[in-house]
Design a protein around this motif. Structure first.
Motif, mmCIF file in Angstrom:
data_model
loop_
_atom_site.group_PDB
_atom_site.id
_atom_site.type_symbol
_atom_site.label_atom_id
_atom_site.label_comp_id
_atom_site.label_asym_id
_atom_site.label_seq_id
_atom_site.Cartn_x
_atom_site.Cartn_y
_atom_site.Cartn_z
ATOM 1 N N PHE A 1 0.837 -1.202 0.000
ATOM 2 C CA PHE A 1 0.000 0.000 0.000
ATOM 3 C C PHE A 1 0.874 1.254 0.000
ATOM 4 C CE2 PHE A 1 -2.684 3.300 1.814
ATOM 5 C CZ PHE A 1 -3.919 3.075 1.224
ATOM 6 N N LYS B 1 2.681 1.774 -3.370
ATOM 7 C CA LYS B 1 1.847 2.258 -4.469
ATOM 8 C C LYS B 1 1.330 3.670 -4.235
ATOM 9 C CE LYS B 1 -2.196 1.152 -7.290
ATOM 10 N NZ LYS B 1 -3.217 0.149 -7.640
ATOM 11 N N HIS B 2 0.913 3.971 -3.004
ATOM 12 C CA HIS B 2 0.219 5.235 -2.752
ATOM 13 C C HIS B 2 1.057 6.275 -2.009
ATOM 14 C CE1 HIS B 2 -3.471 3.432 -4.199
ATOM 15 N NE2 HIS B 2 -3.329 2.424 -3.348
ATOM 16 N N SER C 1 -11.206 6.514 -2.483
ATOM 17 C CA SER C 1 -10.652 5.226 -2.085
ATOM 18 C C SER C 1 -10.051 5.349 -0.687
ATOM 19 C CB SER C 1 -9.568 4.795 -3.074
ATOM 20 O OG SER C 1 -8.485 5.720 -3.026
ATOM 21 N N ALA D 1 -6.959 5.069 -0.016
ATOM 22 C CA ALA D 1 -5.766 5.906 -0.173
ATOM 23 C C ALA D 1 -6.150 7.377 -0.282
ATOM 24 C CB ALA D 1 -4.986 5.471 -1.421
ATOM 25 N N GLY D 2 -7.224 7.679 -1.011
ATOM 26 C CA GLY D 2 -7.658 9.068 -1.135
ATOM 27 C C GLY D 2 -8.074 9.656 0.194
ATOM 28 N N LYS E 1 -4.876 10.260 2.339
ATOM 29 C CA LYS E 1 -4.136 11.442 1.884
ATOM 30 C C LYS E 1 -4.858 12.719 2.283
ATOM 31 C CE LYS E 1 -1.878 9.170 -2.049
ATOM 32 N NZ LYS E 1 -1.764 9.083 -3.537
#
Length: 506
Positions: A325, A328-329, A392, A394-395, A398
């Motif tokens: 994770f 990737k992010h 998501s 991840a969104g 962030k």
């Protein structure tokens, strides 16, 4: 002929009261001159002239209730302004006309430039000038920060509009200021001289302001200011029409009145300090936090329901996929994104928790802007993750990380903290085992997270040790029934204990 109408007054505000006309019919006005003050139950709004001209007619009188777009008055634009001004001057005493005609002395270093308070955001009508970073005589560059203003939501920096030298500080630290108010003046160019001394006072003192009669109405802003200061609004001398106290009258009285001027003030008079005590004035942010939390308790029928959740599945999922994770992010997978997703799913099933009361109506919100409570050195703030249902994991992570950093750095804007539909507060990061979170009005629900603790629980008839967390949902019982509140919390629990089903939306 130009119509002067009631402007948009902010989110959920549909009407206002005409508080005070600052111009009379027949007065000459300049573009952006304030014509009239409107009072709402939240803020005071100034309505300015859209162009030069003469105020030909006043349609809405002081005390009238007006809706957005309603006609307040009419303005004759064009040359009428130039003709009206001399006529008015001729009617004044000769000494006053002469004094008004005398030009103000200019600074030797160059023309003076006003430093004005910037717009502080929707529904924010005033702030406190907390710090001047420059003093008279200091050189400044364009866009260099001159002062800091603290509002009830954020701290704002006031930049210099031009290169030059600070010629005059118009207000003092601690003074209340409004958008557009001049706080300082800059003399353009290097080595500018200090600002000229203020003009001598007129020989005859102006007549004393009339006292507001007991029967005169009290505007919402005056009522709020007097309540916060612990004074009787009837004691405020009014300068408005019919002796009506204006917002400016209230602020001036609060700043100058003796502490024991009323029985209420006597009851709240500050006590004497002991040798090992110190007194520090509450910041505007802290005062607003205190007021809003108390308002939430006073206005909402607030109730809290509890449940617990086994965090083992999420902890295993994070452990299994954390490295990939992050690769990737570029950010770690935390717990908060799972809670946001779980709450959004539950809000879709129980929409009343995502709604608000507006008078006798209920406003259901078909969007999911989740407020995330963040503790800072200056107090608690609640920035909002917009459209969380479209993000998501991840969104969400962030977005929360960015808002948290900006909150701690003092870089949040008013827009970052407005319009949330539901709030999540994580006391667990401070070690809290259980709490009853307070609503963030006008929202109807807030979820409290707490620390994860290894506890013995019964699973399939056996006692096992599991990582458990207590959850608390505080809700407004006026709009959310007990069954709905329990259902919401159970849906959050189910989603967190089986995150794969939640993410697959099955």
């Amino acid at each position: 002929m130009t119509d002067i109408s009631v402007p948009t007054l902010g989110e959920s505000v549909t009407e206002a009261t005409v508080g005070q006309w600052l111009k009379s019919a027949g007065d000459s006005v300049k573009r952006d001159d304030v014509l009239v003050e409107l009072e709402t139950d939240k803020v005071s709004v100034e309505v300015s002239a859209p162009e030069d001209g003469v105020l030909s007619e006043i349609v809405a009188n002081v005390g009238d209730t007006v809706e957005i777009g309603a006609l307040l008055g009419r303005l004759n634009a064009g040359n009428g302004a130039a003709k009206a001004a001399p006529a008015k001057a001729a009617a004044e005493p000769a000494t006053q006309t002469k004094a008004a005609a005398a030009p103000a002395p200019a600074a030797k270093g160059g023309a003076l430039t006003d430093v004005a308070v910037p717009t502080m955001g929707e529904s924010v009508a005033e702030g406190t000038l907390s710090t001047f970073l420059k003093k008279v005589g200091d050189s400044v560059k364009k866009d260099e920060t001159i002062a800091e203003i603290e509002t009830d939501k954020v701290a704002l920096e006031v930049p210099s509009p031009a290169d030059g030298t600070i010629a005059e500080l118009v207000v003092s630290e601690g003074d209340s200021v409004t958008p557009g108010a001049v706080i300082a003046r800059i003399s353009a160019g290097a080595g500018a001289a200090a600002a000229p001394a203020p003009a001598a006072a007129p020989e005859s003192a102006p007549a004393a302001a009339p006292s507001r009669t007991a029967a005169a109405p009290v505007s919402p802003s005056v009522r709020r200011i007097s309540t916060e200061a612990g004074i009787d609004p009837a004691a405020i001398p009014g300068t408005g029409r019919d002796g009506r106290a204006t917002k400016g009258d209230a602020l001036a009285y609060v700043n100058s009145a003796p502490k024991a001027s009323t029985a209420v003030a006597q009851a709240k008079a500050p006590r004497d300090l002991g040798p090992r005590e110190e007194r520090v004035r509450m910041t505007r942010l802290r005062q607003t936090i205190a007021r809003r939390l108390k308002e939430a308790q006073d206005s909402a029928a607030m109730l809290t329901t509890f449940n617990d959740v086994d965090m083992g599945a999420i902890m295993d999922l994070r452990k299994k996929h954390q490295d990939s994770f992050v690769a990737k992010h570029g950010i770690k997978l935390g717990f908060m994104s799972f809670f946001v997703k779980a709450c959004v799913n539950a809000l879709k099933e129980v929409p009343s928790v995502n709604a608000e009361i507006d008078g006798t109506d209920i406003i259901y919100k078909n969007y999911y802007d989740i407020g995330v409570a963040v503790g800072t050195d200056k107090g608690l703030v609640v920035p909002v993750v917009r459209d969380s249902d479209d993000l998501s994991l991840a969104g969400i992570e962030k977005g929360i990380a960015d808002l948290g950093k900006r909150a701690r750095d003092g870089d949040l804007t008013i827009g970052d903290m407005q319009g949330g539909t539901f709030t999540i507060s994580n006391g667990g990061i401070y070690g809290s085992l259980m709490s009853t979170p307070i609503l963030n009005p006008p929202q109807s629900g807030v979820l409290g997270m707490h620390r994860i603790e290894q506890r013995p629980v019964a699973v399939n008839g056996q006692v096992v040790i599991r990582p458990m967390m207590y959850l608390a949902l505080s809700y407004d019982h006026r709009i959310v029934d007990g069954k709905e509140a329990v259902t919401f919390l159970v849906r959050v629990k189910e989603a967190l204990e089986d995150p794969e089903r939640m993410l697959l939306e099955v």
